[in-house]
Design an enzyme around this catalytic site. Sequence first.
Site, PDB file in Angstrom:
ATOM      1  N   CYS A  96     -11.465   0.916  -9.489  1.00  0.00           N
ATOM      2  CA  CYS A  96     -10.774   2.014  -8.903  1.00  0.00           C
ATOM      3  C   CYS A  96     -11.097   3.475  -9.453  1.00  0.00           C
ATOM      4  O   CYS A  96     -11.139   3.660 -10.608  1.00  0.00           O
ATOM      5  CB  CYS A  96      -9.257   1.872  -8.809  1.00  0.00           C
ATOM      6  SG  CYS A  96      -8.525   3.194  -7.792  1.00  0.00           S
ATOM      7  N   LEU A  97     -11.697   4.411  -8.716  1.00  0.00           N
ATOM      8  CA  LEU A  97     -12.083   5.900  -9.206  1.00  0.00           C
ATOM      9  C   LEU A  97     -10.667   6.222 -10.026  1.00  0.00           C
ATOM     10  O   LEU A  97     -10.812   7.218 -10.892  1.00  0.00           O
ATOM     11  CB  LEU A  97     -12.401   6.633  -8.146  1.00  0.00           C
ATOM     12  CG  LEU A  97     -13.629   6.422  -7.522  1.00  0.00           C
ATOM     13  CD1 LEU A  97     -13.955   7.382  -6.319  1.00  0.00           C
ATOM     14  CD2 LEU A  97     -14.816   6.196  -8.249  1.00  0.00           C
ATOM     15  N   HIS A 111      -7.762  -2.499  -0.302  1.00  0.00           N
ATOM     16  CA  HIS A 111      -7.451  -1.664  -1.729  1.00  0.00           C
ATOM     17  C   HIS A 111      -7.161  -0.440  -1.420  1.00  0.00           C
ATOM     18  O   HIS A 111      -6.341   0.362  -1.937  1.00  0.00           O
ATOM     19  CB  HIS A 111      -8.846  -1.881  -2.383  1.00  0.00           C
ATOM     20  CG  HIS A 111      -8.820  -0.984  -3.615  1.00  0.00           C
ATOM     21  ND1 HIS A 111      -8.888  -1.426  -5.041  1.00  0.00           N
ATOM     22  CD2 HIS A 111      -8.799   0.611  -3.876  1.00  0.00           C
ATOM     23  CE1 HIS A 111      -8.854  -0.323  -5.988  1.00  0.00           C
ATOM     24  NE2 HIS A 111      -8.965   0.824  -5.122  1.00  0.00           N
ATOM     25  N   GLU A 112      -8.047   0.176  -0.446  1.00  0.00           N
ATOM     26  CA  GLU A 112      -7.838   1.645   0.047  1.00  0.00           C
ATOM     27  C   GLU A 112      -6.597   1.944   0.843  1.00  0.00           C
ATOM     28  O   GLU A 112      -5.627   2.837   0.529  1.00  0.00           O
ATOM     29  CB  GLU A 112      -8.946   2.103   1.106  1.00  0.00           C
ATOM     30  CG  GLU A 112     -10.257   2.050   0.476  1.00  0.00           C
ATOM     31  CD  GLU A 112     -10.450   2.761  -0.937  1.00  0.00           C
ATOM     32  OE1 GLU A 112      -9.823   3.393  -1.206  1.00  0.00           O
ATOM     33  OE2 GLU A 112     -11.449   2.432  -1.664  1.00  0.00           O
ATOM     34  N   GLN A 142      -6.228  10.215  -3.521  1.00  0.00           N
ATOM     35  CA  GLN A 142      -6.743  10.388  -4.860  1.00  0.00           C
ATOM     36  C   GLN A 142      -7.529  11.677  -5.231  1.00  0.00           C
ATOM     37  O   GLN A 142      -7.970  12.053  -6.334  1.00  0.00           O
ATOM     38  CB  GLN A 142      -8.132   9.180  -4.985  1.00  0.00           C
ATOM     39  CG  GLN A 142      -7.461   7.731  -5.105  1.00  0.00           C
ATOM     40  CD  GLN A 142      -8.809   6.771  -4.850  1.00  0.00           C
ATOM     41  OE1 GLN A 142      -9.133   6.282  -3.838  1.00  0.00           O
ATOM     42  NE2 GLN A 142      -9.104   6.514  -5.918  1.00  0.00           N
ATOM     43  N   GLY A 183     -15.259   3.383  -1.708  1.00  0.00           N
ATOM     44  CA  GLY A 183     -14.007   3.990  -0.793  1.00  0.00           C
ATOM     45  C   GLY A 183     -13.311   4.812  -1.638  1.00  0.00           C
ATOM     46  O   GLY A 183     -13.304   5.152  -3.083  1.00  0.00           O
ATOM     47  N   HIS A 216      -3.639   2.480  -1.427  1.00  0.00           N
ATOM     48  CA  HIS A 216      -3.342   3.759  -1.830  1.00  0.00           C
ATOM     49  C   HIS A 216      -2.624   4.668  -1.194  1.00  0.00           C
ATOM     50  O   HIS A 216      -1.726   5.665  -1.628  1.00  0.00           O
ATOM     51  CB  HIS A 216      -4.830   4.677  -2.104  1.00  0.00           C
ATOM     52  CG  HIS A 216      -5.644   4.275  -3.308  1.00  0.00           C
ATOM     53  ND1 HIS A 216      -5.211   4.512  -4.527  1.00  0.00           N
ATOM     54  CD2 HIS A 216      -7.047   3.777  -3.305  1.00  0.00           C
ATOM     55  CE1 HIS A 216      -6.248   4.178  -5.412  1.00  0.00           C
ATOM     56  NE2 HIS A 216      -7.157   3.582  -4.596  1.00  0.00           N
TER      57      HIS A 216
HETATM   58 NI    NI Z   1      -8.990   2.856  -5.620  1.00  0.00          NI
END
Ligand code: NI
Length: 177
Positions: free
Chosen positions: A100-101, A142-143, A52, A47, A146
């Site tokens: 996480c990215l 999680h998303e 991000q 995701g 953000h």
């Molecule tokens: Ni993330």
Amino acid sequence: MAVRPVRKMGDPVLLQVAAPVTEFGTPELAELLADMMDTMAAENGAGIAAPQIGVSLQVVIFGVGKNPRYPDAEEVAFTELINPVLTPLTDEQQEGWEGCLSVPGMRGLVPRYTKIRYQGRDRDGGVIDRTVEGFHAIVVQHEVDHLLGKLYPMRIRDLSRFGFSDVLFPGQDLQDD
Ligand code: NI
């Protein structure tokens, strides 16, 4: 369409509360979603949220297909979710390892609600309203975090359960999401 650089923890854009999308069905929104999709695919993520890639708008995408490397992972239908509202449907939380990215190469043990309802819009303004459990519920929490300026390390209760993926899980090729 383009792969955009992923902002990493420490970048102020990741700490902002994102603004809602006010116009749907626009070329600008389509371009943002295409860039998010390209970036998520290039990074092999589960995701990604618009902040991000440096855009402080309430837009997330997520999805997990069948992957032979993770035969036990639950599939999550690919979803574009705009202006999400999340409601826990239980007090029960379960801890699971997340990555996480924006926090590359690390993993932490994070508590998440086990059952949630999420509501929002698709790219054309259509209503999305789903009740989900399990991995799907974790990914959405999680998303959506953000968009609230929260990164998963801020949710870790015991920082001794936060570390480098290759040390915590040697020999495993783990996906960042
Ligand atoms: Ni993330």
